[in-house]
Design an enzyme around this catalytic site. Structure first.
Site, short mmCIF file in Angstrom:
data_model
loop_
_atom_site.label_atom_id
_atom_site.label_comp_id
_atom_site.label_asym_id
_atom_site.label_seq_id
_atom_site.Cartn_x
_atom_site.Cartn_y
_atom_site.Cartn_z
N VAL A 57 0.81 -1.23 0.00
CA VAL A 57 0.00 0.00 0.00
C VAL A 57 0.85 1.28 0.00
O VAL A 57 0.34 2.35 -0.30
CB VAL A 57 -1.00 0.03 1.18
CG1 VAL A 57 -2.11 -0.99 1.00
CG2 VAL A 57 -0.29 -0.15 2.52
N ASN A 83 -6.14 0.38 7.01
CA ASN A 83 -5.76 -0.34 8.24
C ASN A 83 -4.34 -0.90 8.18
O ASN A 83 -3.69 -1.00 9.22
CB ASN A 83 -6.77 -1.47 8.47
CG ASN A 83 -6.26 -2.48 9.47
OD1 ASN A 83 -6.25 -2.22 10.68
ND2 ASN A 83 -5.81 -3.64 8.99
N SER A 134 -3.46 5.26 16.10
CA SER A 134 -2.96 4.49 17.24
C SER A 134 -2.89 5.36 18.48
O SER A 134 -2.69 6.58 18.39
CB SER A 134 -1.54 3.98 16.94
OG SER A 134 -0.97 3.39 18.09
N TYR A 147 7.03 5.23 13.98
CA TYR A 147 5.63 4.74 13.97
C TYR A 147 4.70 5.79 14.58
O TYR A 147 3.66 6.13 14.01
CB TYR A 147 5.58 3.43 14.75
CG TYR A 147 4.19 2.82 14.91
CD1 TYR A 147 3.62 2.09 13.89
CD2 TYR A 147 3.48 2.97 16.11
CE1 TYR A 147 2.36 1.53 14.04
CE2 TYR A 147 2.23 2.41 16.26
CZ TYR A 147 1.68 1.68 15.23
OH TYR A 147 0.43 1.13 15.38
N ALA A 148 5.09 6.32 15.75
CA ALA A 148 4.23 7.31 16.43
C ALA A 148 4.06 8.56 15.58
O ALA A 148 2.96 9.12 15.50
CB ALA A 148 4.83 7.66 17.79
N LYS A 151 1.60 7.82 12.81
CA LYS A 151 0.22 7.72 13.30
C LYS A 151 -0.32 9.09 13.69
O LYS A 151 -1.52 9.36 13.53
CB LYS A 151 0.14 6.73 14.47
CG LYS A 151 0.39 5.28 14.06
CD LYS A 151 -0.64 4.78 13.06
CE LYS A 151 -0.55 3.27 12.87
NZ LYS A 151 -1.56 2.78 11.89
N ILE A 179 -4.03 -3.97 21.49
CA ILE A 179 -4.95 -4.97 20.94
C ILE A 179 -4.19 -6.28 20.73
O ILE A 179 -3.05 -6.27 20.23
CB ILE A 179 -5.55 -4.48 19.59
CG1 ILE A 179 -6.12 -3.05 19.71
CG2 ILE A 179 -6.62 -5.46 19.10
CD1 ILE A 179 -7.23 -2.86 20.72
N1 LIG Z 1 -2.48 -4.29 17.61
C1 LIG Z 1 -2.39 -3.16 18.26
O1 LIG Z 1 -2.22 -3.11 19.48
C2 LIG Z 1 -2.52 -1.86 17.53
C3 LIG Z 1 -2.55 -0.68 18.30
C4 LIG Z 1 -2.69 0.54 17.64
C5 LIG Z 1 -2.78 0.58 16.26
N2 LIG Z 1 -2.74 -0.57 15.54
C6 LIG Z 1 -2.86 -0.44 14.09
O2 LIG Z 1 -3.88 -1.29 13.62
C7 LIG Z 1 -3.61 -1.68 12.27
C8 LIG Z 1 -3.70 -3.18 12.16
O3 LIG Z 1 -2.78 -3.73 13.09
P1 LIG Z 1 -2.82 -5.26 13.57
O4 LIG Z 1 -2.48 -5.23 14.99
O5 LIG Z 1 -4.04 -5.93 13.09
O6 LIG Z 1 -1.50 -5.75 12.77
P2 LIG Z 1 -1.13 -7.13 12.09
O7 LIG Z 1 0.34 -7.09 11.97
O8 LIG Z 1 -1.79 -8.27 12.80
O9 LIG Z 1 -1.79 -6.98 10.63
C9 LIG Z 1 -1.38 -5.97 9.75
C10 LIG Z 1 -1.60 -6.45 8.32
O10 LIG Z 1 -1.13 -5.40 7.43
C11 LIG Z 1 -0.39 -5.99 6.38
N3 LIG Z 1 0.59 -5.03 5.87
C12 LIG Z 1 1.65 -4.52 6.53
N4 LIG Z 1 2.33 -3.69 5.72
C13 LIG Z 1 1.67 -3.68 4.53
C14 LIG Z 1 1.90 -3.01 3.29
N5 LIG Z 1 2.94 -2.19 3.12
N6 LIG Z 1 1.02 -3.22 2.28
C15 LIG Z 1 -0.04 -4.05 2.44
N7 LIG Z 1 -0.29 -4.72 3.59
C16 LIG Z 1 0.56 -4.53 4.62
C17 LIG Z 1 0.30 -7.19 7.02
O11 LIG Z 1 0.69 -8.15 6.05
C18 LIG Z 1 -0.76 -7.70 7.97
O12 LIG Z 1 -1.59 -8.68 7.37
C19 LIG Z 1 -2.21 -1.11 11.94
O13 LIG Z 1 -2.36 0.11 11.25
C20 LIG Z 1 -1.62 -0.87 13.32
O14 LIG Z 1 -0.63 0.13 13.30
C21 LIG Z 1 -2.61 -1.79 16.13
#
Ligand SMILES: NC(=O)c1ccc[n+]([C@@H]2O[C@H](COP(=O)([O-])OP(=O)(O)OC[C@H]3O[C@@H](n4cnc5c(N)ncnc54)[C@H](O)[C@@H]3O)[C@@H](O)[C@H]2O)c1
Length: 245
Positions: A57, A83, A134, A147-148, A151, A179
């Site tokens: 992406v 996402n 986030s 990252y921060a 976001k 999460i």
């Molecule tokens: N899990 C947490 O605690 C948390 C907290 C705050 C924010 N987030 C945000 O939530 C979103 C989802 O996180 P998650 O915890 O489900 O993560 P995850 O790692 O379980 O899933 C993320 C998905 O994004 C895909 N991905 C990563 N880079 C990509 C790219 N360049 N192009 C296409 N696909 C790509 C990965 O292959 C993966 O399937 C993210 O934006 C993350 O920053 C997560």
């Protein structure tokens, strides 16, 4: 009738975690759901998807193709969920300039590329965008400044595009806290996860479905008068330090 019947929803990062739960909830609500992810093999296992698109992406051509292929397949786009994201946990002194660029590309540039390309199709359907920001944009949580920063940019982008695209297209965000996904808990035991969760006001880590519920709400007609908002889904993490008494 199901709330998202006849609606086409694109979820990036749909192969696992929050994206996968979000895709499933939109499908339950009647939507035709397109999933995009770098990991096409994992995407195959997400049975709720009507179309699976590989691609990075953060890459201009690949991001544009994800939008164009979605519109070509179904003739419309109603909701874009930005996402897909990746985490780099490192002290600032150890982050290379290339890693900084990668973090900004995956976590911020991608949202710009996809949203701008999707805008004409979304304007046609009166659609909307939900961005996944986030807690890291709101509070210091751990050393991951790239990252921060990305976001925090997502929150600013959400506000600015909401103003620029109104009244045609609503743009909102969720800011998840801790999460339980691979993103942060891949190396934790169940006991460690429970301990970790007890630090927060609601006493547990969040589940991917907790975030997906908020995303589906913001995308739904129930949120028709909400734009530019960032909704924390954090279990109260950002409220303050634990009570003294
Ligand atoms: N899990 C947490 O605690 C948390 C907290 C705050 C924010 N987030 C945000 O939530 C979103 C989802 O996180 P998650 O915890 O489900 O993560 P995850 O790692 O379980 O899933 C993320 C998905 O994004 C895909 N991905 C990563 N880079 C990509 C790219 N360049 N192009 C296409 N696909 C790509 C990965 O292959 C993966 O399937 C993210 O934006 C993350 O920053 C997560």
């Amino acid at each position: 009738m199901a709330e998202f019947a006849d609606r086409v929803v694109l979820v990036t990062g749909a192969a696992r975690g929050i994206g996968c739960a979000t895709a499933a909830q939109f499908a339950d609500a009647g939507a035709t759901v397109v999933g995009a992810d770098l990991d096409v093999e994992a995407l195959e296992a997400v049975k709720e998807l009507s179309l699976r698109l590989g691609g990075d992406v953060g890459d201009t051509d690949e991001a544009h193709q994800i939008i164009d292929n979605t519109v070509a397949a179904f003739g419309r786009l109603d909701v874009l969920v930005n996402n897909a994201g990746a985490w780099l946990l490192k002290p600032t002194a150890e982050i290379t300039p290339e890693e900084w660029d990668d973090q900004l590309s995956t976590n911020l540039r991608s949202f710009f590329l996809l949203t701008r390309r999707a805008y004409p199709a979304l304007a046609e359907t009166g659609g909307n965008v939900v961005n996944v920001a986030s807690i890291a944009a709101l509070r210091f949580t751990t050393p991951h400044v790239a990252y921060a920063s990305a976001k925090a940019g997502v929150i600013a982008m959400t506000r600015d595009l909401a103003a620029e695209y109104a009244p045609d297209v609503r743009v909102n965000a969720v800011a998840p806290g801790p999460i339980d996904t691979m993103h942060i808990t891949a190396s934790m035991t169940p006991e460690e996860k429970a301990d970790f969760g007890r630090r927060y006001p609601l006493g547990r880590m969040g589940e991917p479905d907790d975030v997906a519920h908020a995303i589906v709400f913001l995308a739904s007609p129930k949120a028709a008068y909400i734009t530019g908002a960032t909704l924390p889904v954090t279990g109260g993490t950002e409220l303050g330090v634990p009570s003294l008494f």
